[in-house]
Scaffold this motif. Sequence first.
Motif, PDB file in Angstrom:
ATOM      1  N   TRP A  38       0.856  -1.177   0.000  1.00 30.43           N
ATOM      2  CA  TRP A  38       0.000   0.000   0.000  1.00 30.43           C
ATOM      3  C   TRP A  38       0.893   1.227   0.000  1.00 30.43           C
ATOM      4  CZ3 TRP A  38      -4.896  -0.010  -1.029  1.00 30.43           C
ATOM      5  CH2 TRP A  38      -5.699  -1.100  -0.694  1.00 30.43           C
ATOM      6  N   ALA A  39       0.444   2.299  -0.603  1.00 37.36           N
ATOM      7  CA  ALA A  39       1.193   3.555  -0.578  1.00 37.36           C
ATOM      8  C   ALA A  39       0.209   4.714  -0.442  1.00 37.36           C
ATOM      9  CB  ALA A  39       2.034   3.714  -1.830  1.00 37.36           C
ATOM     10  N   LEU A  40       0.567   5.635   0.424  1.00 37.31           N
ATOM     11  CA  LEU A  40      -0.246   6.815   0.672  1.00 37.31           C
ATOM     12  C   LEU A  40       0.586   8.053   0.362  1.00 37.31           C
ATOM     13  CD1 LEU A  40      -2.819   8.154   1.881  1.00 37.31           C
ATOM     14  CD2 LEU A  40      -1.666   8.021   4.109  1.00 37.31           C
ATOM     15  N   ALA A  41       0.066   8.894  -0.517  1.00 37.87           N
ATOM     16  CA  ALA A  41       0.709  10.171  -0.852  1.00 37.87           C
ATOM     17  C   ALA A  41      -0.120  11.284  -0.230  1.00 37.87           C
ATOM     18  CB  ALA A  41       0.800  10.346  -2.362  1.00 37.87           C
ATOM     19  N   LEU A  42       0.447  11.946   0.746  1.00 36.63           N
ATOM     20  CA  LEU A  42      -0.242  13.068   1.375  1.00 36.63           C
ATOM     21  C   LEU A  42      -0.320  14.242   0.399  1.00 36.63           C
ATOM     22  CD1 LEU A  42       1.420  12.895   4.898  1.00 36.63           C
ATOM     23  CD2 LEU A  42      -0.813  11.993   4.192  1.00 36.63           C
ATOM     24  N   PRO A  43      -1.221  15.185   0.625  1.00 36.58           N
ATOM     25  CA  PRO A  43      -1.299  16.358  -0.250  1.00 36.58           C
ATOM     26  C   PRO A  43       0.059  17.056  -0.348  1.00 36.58           C
ATOM     27  CG  PRO A  43      -3.172  16.306   1.248  1.00 36.58           C
ATOM     28  CD  PRO A  43      -2.233  15.222   1.692  1.00 36.58           C
ATOM     29  N   GLY A  44       0.425  17.443  -1.561  1.00 32.85           N
ATOM     30  CA  GLY A  44       1.695  18.123  -1.786  1.00 32.85           C
ATOM     31  C   GLY A  44       2.901  17.198  -1.833  1.00 32.85           C
ATOM     32  N   THR A  45       2.673  15.889  -1.868  1.00 40.05           N
ATOM     33  CA  THR A  45       3.759  14.898  -1.855  1.00 40.05           C
ATOM     34  C   THR A  45       4.152  14.490  -3.269  1.00 40.05           C
ATOM     35  OG1 THR A  45       3.019  13.997   0.253  1.00 40.05           O
ATOM     36  CG2 THR A  45       4.398  12.579  -1.092  1.00 40.05           C
ATOM     37  N   ARG A  46       5.445  14.347  -3.458  1.00 40.63           N
ATOM     38  CA  ARG A  46       5.980  13.787  -4.707  1.00 40.63           C
ATOM     39  C   ARG A  46       6.904  12.642  -4.327  1.00 40.63           C
ATOM     40  NH1 ARG A  46       6.710  18.087  -9.261  1.00 40.63           N
ATOM     41  NH2 ARG A  46       4.727  19.157  -9.006  1.00 40.63           N
ATOM     42  N   SER A  47       6.653  11.470  -4.865  1.00 36.58           N
ATOM     43  CA  SER A  47       7.521  10.347  -4.533  1.00 36.58           C
ATOM     44  C   SER A  47       8.886  10.539  -5.180  1.00 36.58           C
ATOM     45  CB  SER A  47       6.895   9.017  -4.978  1.00 36.58           C
ATOM     46  OG  SER A  47       6.834   8.913  -6.377  1.00 36.58           O
TER      47      SER A  47
END
Length: 125
Positions: A38-47
């Motif tokens: 699973w992966a969660l990208a918070l607002p404003g996140t760039r992997s």
Amino acid sequence: MAAEIVHLQSDNLLHEYGLHTQRLQPWDVVNAPFEGSWALALPGTRSTLHSHHEHEIFIAVRGSAVIECDGDQTPFAAGDVAFFQPGKRHRLLNDGEDEFMFYSVWWDEEMSERFLAKNRAKTQS
């Protein structure tokens, strides 16, 4: 026999590739030719922009973001599936105001061979 279940532990996520993750594969009860997380990208996140030798798919579960692959950007939203060939530089961009969640699955030849070997050994015993 009851179903084996791994529950998402939102309060105990790791930090990998600039995202919050929980690896679900490998899993002792499942002989699978792939691994996943699973992966969660918070607002404003760039992997983290990266490439690797495995094949990989992202399955968008909640929200919307943008996939960048070898410099090209494509909208990516819940219900979409993206495929990355080995060696492709890719990342996820969540420039929106909401969380974005996806499931990542990756595989390579070694994982497939390990799966086949375990499967053969199980059926021969």
